[in-house]
Write a protein that holds these residues in place. Structure first.
Motif, PDB file in Angstrom:
ATOM      1  N   ILE A 102       0.808  -1.219   0.000  1.00 23.00           N
ATOM      2  CA  ILE A 102       0.000   0.000   0.000  1.00 23.00           C
ATOM      3  C   ILE A 102       0.838   1.264   0.000  1.00 23.00           C
ATOM      4  N   TYR A 103       2.122   1.152   0.259  1.00 20.77           N
ATOM      5  CA  TYR A 103       2.939   2.356   0.385  1.00 20.77           C
ATOM      6  C   TYR A 103       3.665   2.604  -0.923  1.00 20.77           C
ATOM      7  N   TYR A 104       4.776   3.350  -0.914  1.00 21.89           N
ATOM      8  CA  TYR A 104       5.644   3.433  -2.084  1.00 21.89           C
ATOM      9  C   TYR A 104       7.009   2.913  -1.678  1.00 21.89           C
ATOM     10  N   TYR A 105       7.742   2.444  -2.655  1.00 18.34           N
ATOM     11  CA  TYR A 105       8.993   1.745  -2.379  1.00 18.34           C
ATOM     12  C   TYR A 105      10.059   2.224  -3.345  1.00 18.34           C
ATOM     13  N   THR A 106      11.304   2.276  -2.886  1.00 17.87           N
ATOM     14  CA  THR A 106      12.353   2.894  -3.696  1.00 17.87           C
ATOM     15  C   THR A 106      13.507   1.967  -4.053  1.00 17.87           C
ATOM     16  N   ALA A 107      13.534   0.780  -3.502  1.00 16.19           N
ATOM     17  CA  ALA A 107      14.659  -0.126  -3.757  1.00 16.19           C
ATOM     18  C   ALA A 107      14.306  -1.137  -4.847  1.00 16.19           C
ATOM     19  N   VAL A 108      15.290  -1.452  -5.678  1.00 14.35           N
ATOM     20  CA  VAL A 108      15.084  -2.453  -6.725  1.00 14.35           C
ATOM     21  C   VAL A 108      14.580  -3.764  -6.134  1.00 14.35           C
ATOM     22  N   LEU A 109      15.164  -4.177  -5.038  1.00 13.17           N
ATOM     23  CA  LEU A 109      14.814  -5.462  -4.441  1.00 13.17           C
ATOM     24  C   LEU A 109      13.427  -5.484  -3.812  1.00 13.17           C
TER      25      LEU A 109
END
Length: 124
Positions: A102-109
């Motif tokens: 539900i959030y946002y994510y910044t890492a490739v993994l």
């Protein structure tokens, strides 16, 4: 089968604009956070922008803040990246990615699924 298909890349002069799109299928799109990443030749894939599942929250890399805008249309299962005031250093293959959350994510993994990428080339 989950598919993410990017489109809209191309060649543009510095200072110009381009919008890339990513059409998703095979998943419940509104349950997924979406992200855009890019990879230039000889460099690692880097975060560009991310958007939460509802579209209410977004996050940008410092290098694109104020120039790029990420948005999504959950009715069309599509995420967009509007790129304005493009610079030669923005030249890269741009990838969209999806992560259940539900959030946002910044890492490739962080991301579960990836598209095949679309080339963006900015000439000086």
């Amino acid at each position: 089968q989950v598919q993410l298909v990017e489109s809209g890349g191309g060649l543009v002069q510095a200072g110009g604009s381009l919008r890339v799109s990513c059409a998703a299928s095979g998943l419940s799109f509104s349950r997924y956070a979406m992200g855009w990443f890019r990879q230039a030749p000889g460099k690692e894939r880097e975060f560009v922008a991310a958007i939460a599942y509802s579209g209410g929250r977004t996050y940008y890399a410092d290098s694109v803040k104020g120039r790029f805008t990420i948005s999504r249309d959950n009715a069309k299962n599509t995420v967009y990246l509007q790129m304005n005031n493009l610079k030669p250093e923005d030249t890269a293959v741009y990838y969209c990615a999806a992560k259940l959350g539900i959030y946002y994510y910044t890492a490739v993994l962080d991301y579960n699924y990836w598209g095949q990428g679309t080339q963006v080339t900015v000439s000086s």
